[in-house]
Scaffold this motif. Structure first.
Motif, PDB file in Angstrom:
ATOM      1  N   SER A 336       0.810  -1.227   0.000  1.00  0.00           N
ATOM      2  CA  SER A 336       0.000   0.000   0.000  1.00  0.00           C
ATOM      3  C   SER A 336       0.841   1.274   0.000  1.00  0.00           C
ATOM      4  O   SER A 336       0.304   2.362  -0.121  1.00  0.00           O
ATOM      5  CB  SER A 336      -0.929   0.017   1.220  1.00  0.00           C
ATOM      6  N   ILE A 337       2.181   1.119   0.110  1.00  0.00           N
ATOM      7  CA  ILE A 337       3.011   2.320   0.282  1.00  0.00           C
ATOM      8  C   ILE A 337       3.031   3.177  -0.991  1.00  0.00           C
ATOM      9  O   ILE A 337       2.988   4.401  -0.922  1.00  0.00           O
ATOM     10  CB  ILE A 337       4.450   1.953   0.724  1.00  0.00           C
ATOM     11  N   SER A 338       3.038   2.536  -2.165  1.00  0.00           N
ATOM     12  CA  SER A 338       3.074   3.315  -3.411  1.00  0.00           C
ATOM     13  C   SER A 338       1.788   4.107  -3.608  1.00  0.00           C
ATOM     14  O   SER A 338       1.822   5.289  -3.957  1.00  0.00           O
ATOM     15  CB  SER A 338       3.310   2.382  -4.606  1.00  0.00           C
ATOM     16  N   SER A 339       0.644   3.442  -3.380  1.00  0.00           N
ATOM     17  CA  SER A 339      -0.635   4.140  -3.528  1.00  0.00           C
ATOM     18  C   SER A 339      -0.787   5.238  -2.499  1.00  0.00           C
ATOM     19  O   SER A 339      -1.337   6.305  -2.775  1.00  0.00           O
ATOM     20  CB  SER A 339      -1.791   3.146  -3.410  1.00  0.00           C
ATOM     21  N   ARG A 340      -0.246   4.982  -1.301  1.00  0.00           N
ATOM     22  CA  ARG A 340      -0.299   5.998  -0.248  1.00  0.00           C
ATOM     23  C   ARG A 340       0.506   7.220  -0.650  1.00  0.00           C
ATOM     24  O   ARG A 340       0.082   8.359  -0.459  1.00  0.00           O
ATOM     25  CB  ARG A 340       0.239   5.406   1.056  1.00  0.00           C
ATOM     26  N   ARG A 341       1.681   6.991  -1.223  1.00  0.00           N
ATOM     27  CA  ARG A 341       2.529   8.095  -1.667  1.00  0.00           C
ATOM     28  C   ARG A 341       1.837   8.913  -2.755  1.00  0.00           C
ATOM     29  O   ARG A 341       1.936  10.123  -2.801  1.00  0.00           O
ATOM     30  CB  ARG A 341       3.865   7.556  -2.205  1.00  0.00           C
ATOM     31  N   GLN A 342       1.111   8.199  -3.666  1.00  0.00           N
ATOM     32  CA  GLN A 342       0.434   8.891  -4.746  1.00  0.00           C
ATOM     33  C   GLN A 342      -0.672   9.790  -4.205  1.00  0.00           C
ATOM     34  O   GLN A 342      -0.884  10.909  -4.682  1.00  0.00           O
ATOM     35  CB  GLN A 342      -0.154   7.849  -5.719  1.00  0.00           C
ATOM     36  N   GLU A 343      -1.390   9.296  -3.190  1.00  0.00           N
ATOM     37  CA  GLU A 343      -2.444  10.089  -2.561  1.00  0.00           C
ATOM     38  C   GLU A 343      -1.878  11.335  -1.904  1.00  0.00           C
ATOM     39  O   GLU A 343      -2.428  12.429  -2.000  1.00  0.00           O
ATOM     40  CB  GLU A 343      -3.176   9.251  -1.506  1.00  0.00           C
ATOM     41  N   SER A 401      14.984  -8.933   2.368  1.00  0.00           N
ATOM     42  CA  SER A 401      14.583  -7.797   1.534  1.00  0.00           C
ATOM     43  C   SER A 401      13.741  -8.262   0.348  1.00  0.00           C
ATOM     44  O   SER A 401      12.739  -7.626  -0.003  1.00  0.00           O
ATOM     45  CB  SER A 401      15.818  -7.046   1.015  1.00  0.00           C
ATOM     46  N   LEU A 402      14.124  -9.394  -0.238  1.00  0.00           N
ATOM     47  CA  LEU A 402      13.359  -9.928  -1.370  1.00  0.00           C
ATOM     48  C   LEU A 402      11.984 -10.424  -0.931  1.00  0.00           C
ATOM     49  O   LEU A 402      11.004 -10.323  -1.689  1.00  0.00           O
ATOM     50  CB  LEU A 402      14.145 -11.061  -2.039  1.00  0.00           C
ATOM     51  N   LEU A 403      11.887 -10.970   0.276  1.00  0.00           N
ATOM     52  CA  LEU A 403      10.599 -11.440   0.783  1.00  0.00           C
ATOM     53  C   LEU A 403       9.601 -10.303   0.967  1.00  0.00           C
ATOM     54  O   LEU A 403       8.385 -10.522   0.954  1.00  0.00           O
ATOM     55  CB  LEU A 403      10.785 -12.173   2.118  1.00  0.00           C
ATOM     56  N   LEU A 404      10.121  -9.073   1.136  1.00  0.00           N
ATOM     57  CA  LEU A 404       9.236  -7.917   1.282  1.00  0.00           C
ATOM     58  C   LEU A 404       8.503  -7.587  -0.015  1.00  0.00           C
ATOM     59  O   LEU A 404       7.558  -6.785  -0.007  1.00  0.00           O
ATOM     60  CB  LEU A 404      10.036  -6.693   1.760  1.00  0.00           C
ATOM     61  N   PHE A 405       8.924  -8.179  -1.135  1.00  0.00           N
ATOM     62  CA  PHE A 405       8.206  -7.999  -2.400  1.00  0.00           C
ATOM     63  C   PHE A 405       6.796  -8.584  -2.305  1.00  0.00           C
ATOM     64  O   PHE A 405       5.888  -8.156  -2.999  1.00  0.00           O
ATOM     65  CB  PHE A 405       8.962  -8.687  -3.542  1.00  0.00           C
ATOM     66  N   VAL A 406       6.639  -9.610  -1.447  1.00  0.00           N
ATOM     67  CA  VAL A 406       5.334 -10.240  -1.262  1.00  0.00           C
ATOM     68  C   VAL A 406       4.468  -9.334  -0.396  1.00  0.00           C
ATOM     69  O   VAL A 406       4.964  -8.702   0.545  1.00  0.00           O
ATOM     70  CB  VAL A 406       5.490 -11.622  -0.591  1.00  0.00           C
ATOM     71  N   GLU A 471       9.448   6.993  -2.935  1.00  0.00           N
ATOM     72  CA  GLU A 471       8.253   7.661  -3.446  1.00  0.00           C
ATOM     73  C   GLU A 471       7.918   7.195  -4.853  1.00  0.00           C
ATOM     74  O   GLU A 471       6.753   7.159  -5.249  1.00  0.00           O
ATOM     75  CB  GLU A 471       8.454   9.182  -3.432  1.00  0.00           C
ATOM     76  N   SER A 472       8.932   6.827  -5.617  1.00  0.00           N
ATOM     77  CA  SER A 472       8.716   6.377  -6.998  1.00  0.00           C
ATOM     78  C   SER A 472       8.385   4.890  -7.057  1.00  0.00           C
ATOM     79  O   SER A 472       7.435   4.478  -7.725  1.00  0.00           O
ATOM     80  CB  SER A 472       9.957   6.655  -7.845  1.00  0.00           C
ATOM     81  N   SER A 473       9.199   4.067  -6.354  1.00  0.00           N
ATOM     82  CA  SER A 473       8.985   2.620  -6.413  1.00  0.00           C
ATOM     83  C   SER A 473       9.564   1.938  -5.182  1.00  0.00           C
ATOM     84  O   SER A 473      10.775   1.983  -4.967  1.00  0.00           O
ATOM     85  CB  SER A 473       9.630   2.041  -7.677  1.00  0.00           C
ATOM     86  N   THR A 477      13.476   0.170  -4.738  1.00  0.00           N
ATOM     87  CA  THR A 477      14.234   0.479  -3.520  1.00  0.00           C
ATOM     88  C   THR A 477      14.729  -0.794  -2.849  1.00  0.00           C
ATOM     89  O   THR A 477      15.911  -0.921  -2.500  1.00  0.00           O
ATOM     90  CB  THR A 477      13.356   1.277  -2.533  1.00  0.00           C
ATOM     91  N   LEU A 478      13.826  -1.769  -2.682  1.00  0.00           N
ATOM     92  CA  LEU A 478      14.195  -3.035  -2.042  1.00  0.00           C
ATOM     93  C   LEU A 478      15.209  -3.804  -2.890  1.00  0.00           C
ATOM     94  O   LEU A 478      16.111  -4.454  -2.362  1.00  0.00           O
ATOM     95  CB  LEU A 478      12.947  -3.890  -1.815  1.00  0.00           C
ATOM     96  N   LEU A 479      15.075  -3.713  -4.221  1.00  0.00           N
ATOM     97  CA  LEU A 479      15.999  -4.403  -5.120  1.00  0.00           C
ATOM     98  C   LEU A 479      17.412  -3.831  -5.013  1.00  0.00           C
ATOM     99  O   LEU A 479      18.403  -4.572  -5.060  1.00  0.00           O
ATOM    100  CB  LEU A 479      15.493  -4.282  -6.561  1.00  0.00           C
ATOM    101  N   VAL A 480      17.527  -2.522  -4.839  1.00  0.00           N
ATOM    102  CA  VAL A 480      18.842  -1.879  -4.692  1.00  0.00           C
ATOM    103  C   VAL A 480      19.541  -2.410  -3.442  1.00  0.00           C
ATOM    104  O   VAL A 480      20.726  -2.784  -3.481  1.00  0.00           O
ATOM    105  CB  VAL A 480      18.692  -0.342  -4.620  1.00  0.00           C
ATOM    106  N   TYR A 481      18.819  -2.452  -2.319  1.00  0.00           N
ATOM    107  CA  TYR A 481      19.421  -2.932  -1.071  1.00  0.00           C
ATOM    108  C   TYR A 481      19.787  -4.414  -1.149  1.00  0.00           C
ATOM    109  O   TYR A 481      20.859  -4.833  -0.701  1.00  0.00           O
ATOM    110  CB  TYR A 481      18.470  -2.682   0.104  1.00  0.00           C
ATOM    111  N   SER A 482      18.900  -5.210  -1.733  1.00  0.00           N
ATOM    112  CA  SER A 482      19.154  -6.643  -1.849  1.00  0.00           C
ATOM    113  C   SER A 482      20.359  -6.920  -2.742  1.00  0.00           C
ATOM    114  O   SER A 482      21.240  -7.720  -2.400  1.00  0.00           O
ATOM    115  CB  SER A 482      17.910  -7.338  -2.407  1.00  0.00           C
ATOM    116  N   GLY A 483      20.442  -6.239  -3.882  1.00  0.00           N
ATOM    117  CA  GLY A 483      21.558  -6.439  -4.804  1.00  0.00           C
ATOM    118  C   GLY A 483      22.891  -6.015  -4.220  1.00  0.00           C
ATOM    119  O   GLY A 483      23.909  -6.696  -4.394  1.00  0.00           O
ATOM    120  N   CYS A 484      22.885  -4.910  -3.506  1.00  0.00           N
ATOM    121  CA  CYS A 484      24.114  -4.417  -2.882  1.00  0.00           C
ATOM    122  C   CYS A 484      24.656  -5.442  -1.881  1.00  0.00           C
ATOM    123  O   CYS A 484      25.856  -5.697  -1.820  1.00  0.00           O
ATOM    124  CB  CYS A 484      23.836  -3.083  -2.196  1.00  0.00           C
TER     125      CYS A 484
END
Length: 529
Positions: A336-343, A401-406, A471-473, A477-484
């Motif tokens: 819900s964070i992306s939709s919340r940011r859009q609102e 971090s990847l599990l947070l995609f779910v 705010e964008s995605s 964001t999670l992918l950047v942290y996981s990859g690093c």
């Protein structure tokens, strides 16, 4: 037949290049003497410490004296300096408060966090150089007093630009606090070193927990200014007790101050109730201290570069998670964070939400994860080694971090953040154990300082990922942290030196590990490049 291994420098080390194992056959030994066998890893009894050598090194003395009352006192005092975690944890609490109170756009909120890390990044190498040139105690005292002064002063900032400058100066002082690990490690015997360095990390965890509890009490009544002032209390206590701290005996010997080093060692022996080694303390060859070029000699170049990336990834991920925790809890769940940011954008770019009691509670739970993080690292670091411990910590963080995609609810979100923070803090702690062990005394503080500086580069960048990119995605964001963290796990595996079971290197002119090899820990396959 007496077998012995040459482990240290002596006044004769320049003339004879003898190293390795040797045998001496002693004729005429009385047959009634019973041989004494020590198991692998067993400590030599103190009454037999250095019974025949006419010289000894600081390493010999520290091992012979062992761990005792002196080290317990040192643990508490250096731990108080390490409780500066309060000054770091306050960033995730202060940001939403000032965003609402001063109507700051998101980039100014992120800048308020980043300026602290700019100060830390710019000063870490400087504090390391000061500690190598003028002493560990000197560098640590000045940095703590600096942090204390500007930390209290920032509570009186009237406008945004003032608090921006003052928090930057606080960060400049915090950059020198990791030198407490250098001072602490140089007084620890080999067997206790990893455990003890990890245990003073408990003070970091205590500092973060205390900061959240302090915020729960202070923020609704006294406000953020008093929170800033009261957060400096552990450093104030350290400033009052630092007169007890001795200078590192290893540093004194390297700088040619033999009498002071010997007096410090005798003081430790007296406090611990242990005998001093027999013979004369050897003065190490005088070396240039705190020179950056020594970090890039053939023996340390690859280690330095890999450690810089590991420290960068540690801080980037750790502080990113701290900031993400606040953002994710305010949103409720990941999906819900992306939709919340859009609102929020459609209403007003300056719309704000104060942290609620539920946010503080969940923030406390994720902060408490640092304690099991310490315990897990404590249990595995001497079993699987420093390198594998760091690699494992990065891998678990990346997986969480990847599990947070779910799409998960708030309870599962809290559990995943708990596990991720436990392991990334454990990886940070393992890096603090490994780095002072891998560098020689002449560049130990500088090596730790430059690594800390690279960590601050990561911490400087992370607010713009955890607060602005979010705010964008949220998924990017999670992918950047996981990859690093996946790359950092690989870097940990490629480190050329494993320091488990080895003593601290005194001279940069020796092959690494030549001076002190733990019994049962040396194998032919373990060597420097």
């Amino acid at each position: 037949v007496v077998k012995f291994r040459r482990t240290g420098e002596s006044s004769r080390s320049e003339e004879d290049g003898i190293s390795g194992e040797h045998e001496v056959r002693i004729e005429g030994v009385r047959p009634e003497l019973e041989p004494v066998e020590l198991g692998d890893g067993a400590a030599v009894p103190k009454e037999f410490a250095n019974p025949t050598d006419d010289t000894f090194m600081v390493e010999d003395a520290v091992e012979a004296i062992g761990f005792g009352k002196f080290q317990w006192k040192l643990s508490v005092i250096t731990g108080l300096a390490w409780a500066n975690a309060m000054e770091m944890m306050i960033l995730s609490i202060l940001a939403p408060q000032l965003h609402c109170e001063w109507r700051l756009p998101s980039w100014q909120v992120a800048l308020l966090t980043s300026v602290v890390f700019v100060g830390m990044m710019s000063s870490s190498t400087l504090w390391g150089n000061i500690s190598d040139q003028y002493g560990r105690k000197t560098g640590l005292k000045i940095s703590v007093l600096w942090t204390l002064y500007y930390g209290i002063l920032s509570g009186f900032a009237p406008i945004y630009s003032w608090i921006l400058v003052l928090r930057g100066l606080v960060g400049f002082g915090i950059g020198g606090v990791p030198q407490s690990v250098t001072l602490y490690a140089e007084f620890l015997p080999m067997k206790a070193r990893a455990k003890c360095i990890l245990l003073i990390e408990v003070f970091w965890a205590l500092g973060t927990v205390f900061e959240v509890l302090l915020a729960v009490v202070v923020m609704p009544t006294l406000g953020w200014r008093w929170l800033l002032i009261l957060s400096a209390l552990p450093l104030l206590l350290f400033a009052g007790l630092c007169f007890w701290l001795p200078e590192s005996a290893r540093y004194d010997v390297l700088s040619g101050n033999q009498e002071k080093a010997l007096a410090t060692l005798k003081r430790i022996a007296t406090e611990n109730g242990a005998p001093m080694p027999l013979g004369k303390l050897v003065i190490s060859r005088q070396e240039d201290r705190g020179k950056m070029r020594d970090l890039f000699t053939p023996h340390f170049r690859w280690t330095t570069l890999l450690l810089w990336f590991i420290w960068f990834s540690n801080a980037f991920s750790y502080y990113g998670l701290v900031l993400l925790t606040t953002e994710l809890f305010q949103a409720g769940d990941v999906c819900s964070i992306s939709s919340r940011r859009q609102e929020v954008k459609s209403k007003c770019s300056l719309t704000c939400e104060y942290l609620t009691e539920e946010d503080y509670t969940d923030l406390l739970w994720t902060t408490l994860s640092e304690f099991p993080g310490v315990l897990v690292t404590l249990w595995i670091i001497d079993r699987i080694g420093r390198k594998k411990t760091m690699a494992l910590s990065f891998l678990v963080f990346s997986f969480c971090s990847l599990l947070l995609f779910v799409c998960v609810g708030r309870n599962v979100l809290t559990v995943l953040l708990f596990i991720a923070r436990a392991f990334i803090s454990g990886g940070f702690q393992a890096a603090y154990v490994y780095t002072p062990e891998v560098y020689p005394t002449a560049t130990r503080a500088l090596g730790l300082g430059t690594c800390s500086g690279m960590a601050r580069v990561g911490a400087l960048i992370t607010p713009f990922i955890a607060q602005v990119m979010l705010e964008s995605s949220v998924y990017l964001t999670l992918l950047v942290y996981s990859g690093c963290c996946l790359l950092a796990a690989l870097a940990s595996c490629f480190l050329p030196i494993e320091t488990k079971g080895r003593g601290l290197q005194e001279s940069s002119h020796k092959e690494w590990g030549q001076e002190m090899v733990g019994r049962g820990s040396h194998s032919p396959g373990e060597s420097q490049e």
